[in-house]
Write an enzyme that holds these catalytic residues in place. Structure first.
Site, mmCIF file in Angstrom:
data_model
loop_
_atom_site.group_PDB
_atom_site.id
_atom_site.type_symbol
_atom_site.label_atom_id
_atom_site.label_comp_id
_atom_site.label_asym_id
_atom_site.label_seq_id
_atom_site.Cartn_x
_atom_site.Cartn_y
_atom_site.Cartn_z
ATOM 1 N N SER A 142 0.863 -1.187 0.000
ATOM 2 C CA SER A 142 0.000 0.000 0.000
ATOM 3 C C SER A 142 0.895 1.232 0.000
ATOM 4 O O SER A 142 2.028 1.184 0.503
ATOM 5 C CB SER A 142 -0.897 0.019 1.240
ATOM 6 O OG SER A 142 -1.540 1.272 1.379
ATOM 7 N N TYR A 155 -1.779 -0.790 10.469
ATOM 8 C CA TYR A 155 -1.924 -1.207 9.073
ATOM 9 C C TYR A 155 -0.750 -0.727 8.224
ATOM 10 O O TYR A 155 -0.149 -1.502 7.467
ATOM 11 C CB TYR A 155 -3.236 -0.666 8.500
ATOM 12 C CG TYR A 155 -3.439 -0.943 7.033
ATOM 13 C CD1 TYR A 155 -3.829 -2.203 6.584
ATOM 14 C CD2 TYR A 155 -3.262 0.056 6.083
ATOM 15 C CE1 TYR A 155 -4.015 -2.463 5.234
ATOM 16 C CE2 TYR A 155 -3.452 -0.179 4.740
ATOM 17 C CZ TYR A 155 -3.832 -1.446 4.318
ATOM 18 O OH TYR A 155 -4.018 -1.697 2.982
#
Length: 262
Positions: A142, A155
């Site tokens: 990501s 995350y």
């Protein structure tokens, strides 16, 4: 692996979103598939449709990759099935909130899925790929791997691991036939937002999943080690990575830098 190679592809998180779209695109290229996810019914429906549309062979493995027994089942398949030439490590999750009031059990589950499963599945297949002199892994990371300022709790840290792990694999084993691509999506229209308690419709600049996967596959065909589909200027990543590499020779010093001496 190129477009012409018709090896089997194992895709995790394949019941929807990015994983299901990879399944559609790779089936259209003629690749047999092994789909892995928790939702067997959705995988079965996807497999039935893709078999009818493309004629490829598709196997399904129902597995929760945060459970050790399920994870080992998929590891065994990767280790023993010589037809599998590409692993798409897509399964992942986010969690609501930041770090101060985070549920440590949710954090632990996130780490098991986003880090432990990625590492164990890659480790299961890498020895076979290296022995045969070819094989590829796509790790879905990501852009938050590069943005610790974003309030996404643990995350972002898990995705930073995925990026660094992918780069380390290429550095160590790229010359022995292993190719690893780290894909860094920005906000993409998938179910991960709803599952983490966020409203994707409240965000700006959300990419459709088909466009994301098509860009990632183009990066794969070009053998990019890091693919950032939303980044307009590839030179920004190259500058960032070059600055990082320029520091490396300066890390190994017998004494602390002058600025730390009294």
């Amino acid at each position: 692996m190129t477009k012409q190679a018709k090896t089997t592809v194992l895709i995790t998180g394949a019941s929807g979103g990015i994983g299901a779209t990879y399944a559609e695109r790779l089936a259209a290229r003629g690749h047999d598939l092994v789909l892995v996810a928790r939702d067997q019914a959705r995988m079965a429906a996807l497999a039935e449709r893709l078999r009818a549309e493309t004629g490829v062979s598709i196997d399904i493995i129902k597995a929760d990759l945060t459970e050790a027994s399920d994870l080992k089942l998929v590891e065994t398949r990767l280790r023993e099935d010589a037809r599998i030439g590409l692993l798409v490590n897509n399964a992942g999750a986010a969690a609501p909130g930041g770090l101060l009031d985070a549920d440590v059990e949710l954090q632990d589950r996130l780490i098991r899925l986003n880090i432990t499963a990625v590492t164990r599945l890659a480790a299961a297949v890498i020895p076979r790929f290296v022995a045969q002199g070819e094989g590829a892994i796509v790790n879905i990371a990501s852009v938050v791997a590069l943005a610790p300022e974003f309030p996404l709790g643990v995350y972002g840290a898990t995705k930073a691991y995925v990026l660094t792990y992918s780069q380390a694999l290429n550095a160590e084993l790229g010359a022995r036939g292993l190719y690893v691509q780290a894909v860094l999506p920005a906000a993409t229209r998938t179910e991960i937002w709803e599952r983490s308690g966020r409203d994707v419709n409240a965000l700006q600049g959300v990419m459709e999943v088909g466009e994301l996967v098509d860009a990632a596959l183009l990066g794969f065909d070009r053998r990019e080690q890091v693919t950032i589909p939303s980044l307009p200027d590839a030179g920004q990543w190259e500058t960032f990575n070059s600055a990082r590499q320029a520091m490396l020779p300066n890390f190994a010093q017998e004494h602390a830098a002058e600025r730390y001496r009294r």
